[in-house]
Design an enzyme around this catalytic site. Structure first.
Site, PDB file in Angstrom:
ATOM      1  CE  LYS A 196      67.540 -35.622 -21.334  1.00  0.00           C
ATOM      2  NZ  LYS A 196      67.875 -36.106 -20.924  1.00  0.00           N
ATOM      3  CE  LYS A 223      65.327 -39.077 -26.617  1.00  0.00           C
ATOM      4  NZ  LYS A 223      66.531 -39.853 -26.108  1.00  0.00           N
ATOM      5  CD  GLU A 239      59.259 -31.143 -15.694  1.00  0.00           C
ATOM      6  OE1 GLU A 239      59.358 -31.844 -14.574  1.00  0.00           O
ATOM      7  OE2 GLU A 239      58.575 -31.470 -16.067  1.00  0.00           O
ATOM      8  CE  LYS A 254      71.506 -33.944 -20.940  1.00  0.00           C
ATOM      9  NZ  LYS A 254      70.968 -35.585 -21.210  1.00  0.00           N
ATOM     10  CB  SER A 280      77.807 -35.014 -26.052  1.00  0.00           C
ATOM     11  OG  SER A 280      75.790 -35.119 -26.891  1.00  0.00           O
ATOM     12  CE1 TYR A 319      79.832 -37.817 -21.873  1.00  0.00           C
ATOM     13  CE2 TYR A 319      78.841 -35.569 -22.489  1.00  0.00           C
ATOM     14  CZ  TYR A 319      79.326 -36.494 -21.740  1.00  0.00           C
ATOM     15  OH  TYR A 319      77.801 -37.444 -22.492  1.00  0.00           O
TER      16      TYR A 319
END
Ligand code: PBG
Length: 330
Positions: A196, A223, A239, A254, A280, A319
């Site tokens: 991510k 982040k 990871e 992602k 999104s 979505y």
């Protein structure tokens, strides 16, 4: 070699094209994200995500039944937590009667066979919008992992089939697996957001949940100390392999479209199912361009979804899930 070989022969008409088509999508490929809010009678459109909504629990039934009817059998739940319940430690995340826990029960009541996955991270519960507890000016890894493990148990207790940790703390998969097994939840699965990235494509999602990270003292408004640097490829493999060793049943890349090289790298490296989250911002970009009449919405949507699967995704969180299936069913 030309002229013996003519590649266009296999493209002559739709019948031959469909016969040799390499990538096929079906409702089985999708995971549908659902945003849930407190209150009654609420179905509110998210401003930066046209035609995508937050639902209160009482209005979930129609939506869940529609998903099921379309053949969508898996959902990924997110909750928007009221501000007064937020704190640094994400205390509300462990409330057995919290919004997520009630949402899981509601969905399972409506449709027991639907696969329910839940987002496990502190950001919707954090007064700072971060995925971890802040201690001494840092996002504290191990104390956060402890809460994430308890949160996972709480979700499975409420009826979740899979937990999906999206926080990027080190060692959380192992701790979550141990905590679930300790409670004898041996069939509850873990879909790990393994690769991510610290991406600006999450903007509209943070609007949806009111969970944008804040700058506080030494902690920046991003982040980057826990999510991955988007310049890196090898790190994604590292990871992901660690997460698989720690017990991840499904791994995830992602965002989606800008990271399909990573999806292919992982496809060549690991054999567990790979999920891709078309996030999104990717949704918002296409909606905006289509609204302006600059792109053909449905055509571009299908092209993007096929590209994600062609890159190596087994599961697509998107979505667009409903829209894609409606087109497939036409
Ligand atoms: C929470 C979480 C985020 C997304 C999924 N889970 C936001 C973030 O990490 O900041 C993003 C999803 C999207 O943009 O569609 N940790």
């Amino acid at each position: 070699m030309y002229p013996i070989k003519r590649n266009r022969r296999l493209r002559t008409n739709e019948a031959i094209r469909s016969l040799v088509r390499e990538t096929i999508i079906s409702p089985n490929d999708f995971l549908a994200p659902l945003f849930i809010v407190e209150g009654k009678g609420i179905k509110e459109e998210i401003a930066s995500m046209p035609n995508y909504y937050r639902f209160s629990l009482d209005l979930l039934e129609a939506e869940i039944k529609l998903l099921w009817k379309l053949g969508l059998k898996s959902v990924l739940l997110f909750v928007k937590v009221p501000d007064h319940l937020k704190d640094n430690k994400g205390t509300e995340a462990l409330n057995p009667d919290g919004l997520m826990q009630r949402a899981i029960k509601t969905v399972k009541n409506i449709c027991p066979d639907l696969l329910v996955m839940t987002d496990v991270a502190l950001d919707p519960y954090s007064s700072f919008g971060h995925d971890g507890i802040i201690e001494n000016g840092k996002i504290a890894n191990d104390p956060t992992v402890k809460v994430l493990a308890e949160m996972s148990v709480s979700h499975v207790q409420a009826g979740a089939n899979f937990v999906a940790p999206s926080d990027m703390m080190d060692g959380r998969i192992l701790s979550i697996r141990k905590a679930l097994d300790h409670e004898n939840f041996i069939d509850a699965g873990i879909m790990s957001y393994s690769a991510k990235y610290a991406s600006a494509f999450y903007g509209p999602f943070r609007d949806a949940l009111d969970s944008a990270p804040a700058a506080i003292k030494d902690i920046p408004k991003d982040k980057k100390t826990y999510q991955m640097d988007f310049a890196n490829r090898n790190e994604a493999i590292r990871e992901t392999k660690m997460d698989i060793d720690e017990g991840a049943d499904i791994v995830m890349v992602k965002p989606g479209l800008s990271y399909l090289d990573i999806v292919r790298d992982l496809r060549n490296e690991v054999t567990v199912p790979i999920a891709v989250y078309q996030v999104s911002g990717e949704y918002a970009m296409l909606k905006a361009a289509a609204e302006k009449g600059w792109l053909d919405h449905d055509a571009v949507m299908m092209e993007q979804i096929i590209a994600i699967k062609r890159a190596g995704a087994d599961i697509i969180a998107s979505y667009f899930a409903k829209d894609v299936i409606k087109i497939l069913n036409q």
